[in-house]
Design an enzyme around this catalytic site. Structure first.
Site, short mmCIF file in Angstrom:
data_model
loop_
_atom_site.label_atom_id
_atom_site.label_comp_id
_atom_site.label_asym_id
_atom_site.label_seq_id
_atom_site.Cartn_x
_atom_site.Cartn_y
_atom_site.Cartn_z
N ASP A 144 -0.97 -7.50 5.64
CA ASP A 144 -1.14 -7.79 7.17
C ASP A 144 -1.64 -5.66 7.06
O ASP A 144 -2.45 -5.62 8.37
CB ASP A 144 0.50 -7.68 7.21
CG ASP A 144 0.71 -5.64 7.36
OD1 ASP A 144 1.14 -5.80 6.03
OD2 ASP A 144 1.08 -5.18 8.31
N GLU A 181 3.39 -10.66 -10.34
CA GLU A 181 3.49 -10.78 -9.70
C GLU A 181 3.88 -8.37 -9.46
O GLU A 181 4.63 -8.05 -9.76
CB GLU A 181 4.73 -10.95 -8.07
CG GLU A 181 3.85 -9.87 -6.81
CD GLU A 181 4.84 -10.98 -5.38
OE1 GLU A 181 4.56 -10.00 -4.51
OE2 GLU A 181 5.67 -11.59 -6.25
N LYS A 219 -1.62 8.52 3.28
CA LYS A 219 -2.16 9.31 3.53
C LYS A 219 -2.70 9.28 2.15
O LYS A 219 -2.75 9.15 0.81
CB LYS A 219 -1.41 10.55 3.59
CG LYS A 219 -0.55 10.94 4.40
CD LYS A 219 0.62 11.75 4.27
CE LYS A 219 1.42 12.37 5.59
NZ LYS A 219 2.40 12.42 5.40
N ASP A 277 2.90 -1.57 -0.58
CA ASP A 277 3.11 0.32 -0.07
C ASP A 277 1.74 0.20 0.40
O ASP A 277 0.87 0.69 -0.40
CB ASP A 277 3.77 0.79 -0.85
CG ASP A 277 5.27 0.84 -0.70
OD1 ASP A 277 5.66 -0.33 -0.26
OD2 ASP A 277 6.02 0.76 -1.99
N ASP A 308 9.03 -5.27 -10.03
CA ASP A 308 9.56 -3.96 -9.42
C ASP A 308 10.23 -3.04 -9.82
O ASP A 308 10.59 -3.49 -10.88
CB ASP A 308 10.11 -4.81 -8.23
CG ASP A 308 9.95 -4.23 -6.63
OD1 ASP A 308 9.53 -4.63 -5.77
OD2 ASP A 308 10.34 -2.74 -6.58
N THR A 316 5.16 -14.14 1.68
CA THR A 316 6.44 -13.53 0.89
C THR A 316 6.95 -12.88 1.90
O THR A 316 6.91 -13.50 3.20
CB THR A 316 5.34 -12.14 0.16
OG1 THR A 316 5.02 -11.49 1.51
CG2 THR A 316 3.91 -12.70 -0.44
N GLU A 317 8.55 -12.18 1.58
CA GLU A 317 8.95 -11.63 2.62
C GLU A 317 8.29 -10.95 3.75
O GLU A 317 8.43 -11.25 5.27
CB GLU A 317 10.15 -11.50 1.91
CG GLU A 317 11.32 -11.53 1.43
CD GLU A 317 11.30 -11.79 0.59
OE1 GLU A 317 10.52 -11.19 -0.59
OE2 GLU A 317 12.00 -12.57 -0.41
N TYR A 318 7.05 -10.16 3.73
CA TYR A 318 6.47 -9.21 4.39
C TYR A 318 5.72 -10.33 5.25
O TYR A 318 5.83 -10.08 6.27
CB TYR A 318 5.93 -8.60 3.68
CG TYR A 318 6.56 -7.05 3.98
CD1 TYR A 318 8.30 -7.10 4.09
CD2 TYR A 318 6.82 -5.94 2.97
CE1 TYR A 318 8.87 -5.41 4.24
CE2 TYR A 318 7.23 -4.38 2.85
CZ TYR A 318 8.84 -4.53 3.56
OH TYR A 318 9.19 -3.73 3.11
N ASP A 374 7.95 0.21 -14.00
CA ASP A 374 6.32 0.87 -12.83
C ASP A 374 5.17 0.12 -13.41
O ASP A 374 4.69 0.37 -14.97
CB ASP A 374 6.36 1.90 -13.12
CG ASP A 374 5.72 3.24 -12.15
OD1 ASP A 374 4.56 2.28 -11.74
OD2 ASP A 374 6.30 4.68 -11.70
N1 SAH Z 1 5.69 -8.89 -2.12
C1 SAH Z 1 6.45 -8.48 -1.77
C2 SAH Z 1 7.63 -6.67 -1.66
C3 SAH Z 1 6.36 -5.84 -0.93
S1 SAH Z 1 6.56 -4.03 -0.33
C4 SAH Z 1 6.35 -8.70 -0.06
O1 SAH Z 1 5.41 -8.87 0.38
O2 SAH Z 1 7.36 -9.09 0.44
C5 SAH Z 1 6.23 -3.72 -1.97
C6 SAH Z 1 7.12 -3.59 -3.07
O3 SAH Z 1 6.51 -2.71 -4.19
C7 SAH Z 1 8.46 -2.57 -2.98
O4 SAH Z 1 9.94 -3.88 -3.33
C8 SAH Z 1 8.50 -1.44 -3.81
O5 SAH Z 1 9.75 -1.82 -4.31
C9 SAH Z 1 7.27 -2.18 -5.35
N2 SAH Z 1 6.22 -1.03 -5.42
C10 SAH Z 1 5.94 -0.33 -5.50
N3 SAH Z 1 4.94 0.38 -5.93
C11 SAH Z 1 5.23 -0.17 -7.28
C12 SAH Z 1 4.91 0.17 -8.71
N4 SAH Z 1 4.22 1.21 -9.08
N5 SAH Z 1 5.68 -0.29 -9.32
C13 SAH Z 1 6.08 -1.56 -9.38
N6 SAH Z 1 6.44 -1.82 -8.40
C14 SAH Z 1 6.25 -1.21 -6.61
#
Ligand code: SAH
Length: 211
Positions: free
Chosen positions: A154, A44, A122, A118, A69, A191-193, A96
């Site tokens: 969402d 993930e 934009k 995320d 993450d 997931t949390e979100y 990353d």
């Molecule tokens: N999957 C979880 C968190 C979603 S928030 C849920 O559904 O609850 C998005 C997460 O992606 C954040 O924790 C952020 O740190 C991570 N993230 C954003 N860009 C990233 C990247 N380029 N590489 C790794 N993680 C990243």
């Protein structure tokens, strides 16, 4: 995911090398050795506090999971969850998502999950979206031919963008859900979100896309 900076998070990760892979560049090509079995490996990207991979790992003991993450504090919360679960089929990686080919060999990963990535709404930030074509390039390299990405969110804007991005990349949209929680999809791990946004009445979208 925004979390408060957690004191001692770096040390917490460093003190748990059995879960947190501390030298990710050395792991490339060695993931089955790290897990000590030949089971499939699912990752993930952007795993946040780890509810999804912890839940998936408990539900599917014959699959290995890697939560990736970029944020130390977030990953340290995921580590707590993994330690609590005592699962041996989970590892965590602080890297990353744009540089996955540094840490995984070709076809080393069987399935890739993106959950509530995320949105970067934009246009000038398009390249940061985890479903932008450059990310798809690197996912494609570490997955088998016809490997799959399973994505839920969402965020309607990001969802629509991602459907278009997958399709323009030549991927097949195998299955699409416009309201996951109202569907008969079985075995959904929240997931949390997903917990948070669905409680607020937000619709959850899901897609399974195949290279
Ligand atoms: N999957 C979880 C968190 C979603 S928030 C849920 O559904 O609850 C998005 C997460 O992606 C954040 O924790 C952020 O740190 C991570 N993230 C954003 N860009 C990233 C990247 N380029 N590489 C790794 N993680 C990243």
């Amino acid at each position: 995911m925004r979390v408060r900076r957690r004191k001692g998070a770096e040390e917490h990760l460093a003190n748990n090398p059995q879960i947190v892979v501390l030298r990710p560049q050395d792991a490339k090509g060695n993931w089955h050795k790290i897990f000590g079995n030949v089971n499939p490996i699912h990752i993930e990207v952007g795993s946040g506090k780890g509810a999804f991979i912890a839940g998936m790992a408990a539900a599917h003991p014959d699959i290995n999971y890697i939560g990736i993450d970029i944020q130390v504090s977030v990953l340290s919360h995921a580590l707590d969850k993994v330690l609590e679960s005592r699962a041996d089929n989970i590892r965590l990686l602080r890297v990353d998502g744009s540089s996955l080919t540094n840490y995984f060999d070709e076809e080393e990963i069987d399935l890739l999950y993106l959950n509530f990535s995320d949105p970067w709404p934009k246009k000038k930030h398009e390249k940061r979206r985890l479903t932008y074509k450059n990310f798809l390039d690197s996912y494609k390299q570490i997955l088998p031919p016809h490997g799959e990405i399973h994505f839920k969110t969402d965020n309607r804007g990001l969802f629509e963008y991602s459907l278009a991005s997958f399709s323009q990349y030549g991927m097949t949209l195998q299955k699409v859900w416009l309201d996951l929680h109202a569907s008969n999809f079985e075995g959904n791990i929240m997931t949390e979100y997903e917990e948070k946004f669905s409680q607020k009445g937000q619709t959850i979208y899901r897609v399974e896309a195949r290279f």
